[in-house]
Design an enzyme around this catalytic site. Structure first.
Site, PDB file in Angstrom:
ATOM      1  NE  ARG A   1      -3.902  -1.702   2.431  1.00 44.75           N
ATOM      2  CZ  ARG A   1      -4.369  -2.376   3.605  1.00 44.75           C
ATOM      3  NH1 ARG A   1      -4.105  -1.953   4.596  1.00 44.75           N
ATOM      4  NH2 ARG A   1      -5.421  -3.247   3.565  1.00 44.75           N
TER       5      ARG A   1
ATOM      6  CB  CYS B   1     -11.621  -2.395   6.666  1.00 48.15           C
ATOM      7  SG  CYS B   1     -10.577  -3.374   8.132  1.00 48.15           S
TER       8      CYS B   1
ATOM      9  CG  HIS C   1     -14.286  -1.539  10.788  1.00 47.17           C
ATOM     10  ND1 HIS C   1     -14.903  -2.610  11.504  1.00 47.17           N
ATOM     11  CD2 HIS C   1     -13.190  -1.662  10.061  1.00 47.17           C
ATOM     12  CE1 HIS C   1     -13.869  -3.627  11.116  1.00 47.17           C
ATOM     13  NE2 HIS C   1     -12.864  -2.976  10.289  1.00 47.17           N
TER      14      HIS C   1
END
Ligand SMILES: NC(=O)c1ccc[n+]([C@@H]2O[C@H](COP(=O)([O-])OP(=O)(O)OC[C@H]3O[C@@H](n4cnc5c(N)ncnc54)[C@H](OP(=O)(O)O)[C@@H]3O)[C@@H](O)[C@H]2O)c1
Length: 349
Positions: free
Chosen positions: A108, A146, A240
């Site tokens: 990433r 996430c 979340h």
């Protein structure tokens, strides 16, 4: 003719979401499924303990799993691999000409790898030209952690309209975020655990700054504001929740912020990509929302929800954001990334 695609880590929590969301997809057709040597050689339906509502889609159930050694005939590979193995496998497959659209954390923050949220930073795909010179044609594109998907989407319209000085965020993260079997039931029932391993806080503090930063033609310049995060695992299946405290460079009224959030649109909406939500951010007026059970499935789990936008001292706002962690926070995000790559004619032929 749909484009044949492969799913790496197909037996896992994110892999199952890929298989579920790709069933009947208008552009992509699941042609290959791969996981570890433990699963290879078995039918997908037999090797996978399916943990989503309904059974595995019939067209995937009858595929034979392979390991990740390849070769794969699909040029586009989605990766839901465990991060202990994702780095090396994804690099090898990109080097052999595949487009690898990954959920894993390994690549990433790499200097020529887009960390993509198509509504926010589609211009970061320009980095692929540099990456492809290194690999010879294939590439890796990643989606964020996430929680970061929800946080970055909530921050992007605010940063653009008003300029952010700093962010503090407290997360309440669902059990599915830890994969299966995740946290032991005896540990999480009737409890909150104020720790998530794997560098979760560091990811939340760094990834949004790359996403909201700039590709300057040779490298990524990260956004200038700071982020401080404190994470918690809670007894919620999916979704979340985040409480964010945002300081701005000037004073911002809650109404102005809500207008910017509700009006936010990007390239996926303009291009009407198949997985794009009509409204990426749903601003909820009720005093007790968003809530995971009630709001995580908005627009098939692809829209985030923001509520309780209120003043917090001088030049500050506080708000609550919610993201479906395995849909918009993982597999759905990667599929939207691939739809954008296809729309921009960036998939290898
Ligand atoms: N869960 C979430 O909400 C979420 C959100 C965003 C990102 N992610 C990231 O997505 C990735 C997958 O997470 P998950 O929750 O789906 O994990 P998971 O349920 O543990 O699944 C891991 C997958 O990786 C495969 N695998 C493990 N070791 C392997 C090896 N040596 N070679 C090839 N395949 C191997 C497993 O195959 P076998 O079944 O054969 O062992 C399985 O398919 C992780 O990098 C995670 O950080 C997860």
């Amino acid at each position: 003719m749909r484009i044949p695609v492969g799913v790496l880590g197909a037996t896992g929590a994110v892999g199952q979401r890929f298989v579920q969301l790709l069933a009947g997809h208008p552009l992509f057709e699941v042609a290959e499924l791969a996981a570890s040597d433990r699963s290879a050689g078995r039918l997908y339906s037999e090797a996978t303990t399916w943990r989503l509502p309904g059974g595995p889609p019939p067209e995937a159930a009858r595929l034979l799993l392979t390991n990740c050694d390849g070769p794969f005939r699909s040029r586009l590979l989605f990766s839901g691999l465990d991060s202990s193995v994702a780095g090396e496998i994804e690099t090898r497959l990109a080097d052999s000409g595949h487009a690898v659209v990954s959920n894993a954390r390994n690549h990433r923050m790499a200097a020529d790898v887009p960390l993509l949220i198509p509504e926010i930073n589609p211009d970061h795909l320009d980095a692929l030209a540099l990456q492809r010179m290194r690999t010879g044609g294939g590439y890796v594109v990643t989606n964020p952690n996430c929680s970061v998907v929800g946080l970055a989407l909530a921050l992007a319209p605010l940063e653009r309209a008003f300029g952010i000085a700093s962010v503090h965020v407290v997360t309440l993260q669902a059990l599915s975020g830890a994969g299966y079997p995740g946290v032991a039931s005896m540990d999480i029932a009737d409890n909150v655990i104020p720790f998530i391993g794997g560098g979760e806080e560091e990811k939340i503090e760094s990834e949004p700054r790359k996403i909201l930063g700039r590709w300057n033609g040779g490298g990524f310049e990260v956004a200038a504001f700071s982020i401080s995060a404190s994470v918690h695992r809670v007894d919620v299946s999916d979704g979340h929740t985040m409480a964010a405290f945002v300081r701005f460079k000037r004073s911002v009224a809650p109404d102005q912020a809500m207008e910017a959030l509700a009006g936010f649109r990007g390239e996926p909406q303009e291009r009407r990509l198949p997985s794009a939500p009509e409204r990426p951010i749903h601003v909820l007026p009720e005093a007790d929302r968003p809530q995971p059970r009630l709001d995580r499935d908005r627009e098939r789990g692809m829209a985030i929800s923001v509520g309780r936008v209120r003043a917090d001292g001088e030049r500050g706002l506080k708000l609550e954001a919610l993201v479906h962690n395995t849909v918009r926070g993982a597999a759905g995000a990667a599929i939207l990334n691939a739809e954008l790559l296809h729309a921009r004619s960036l998939l290898p032929s």
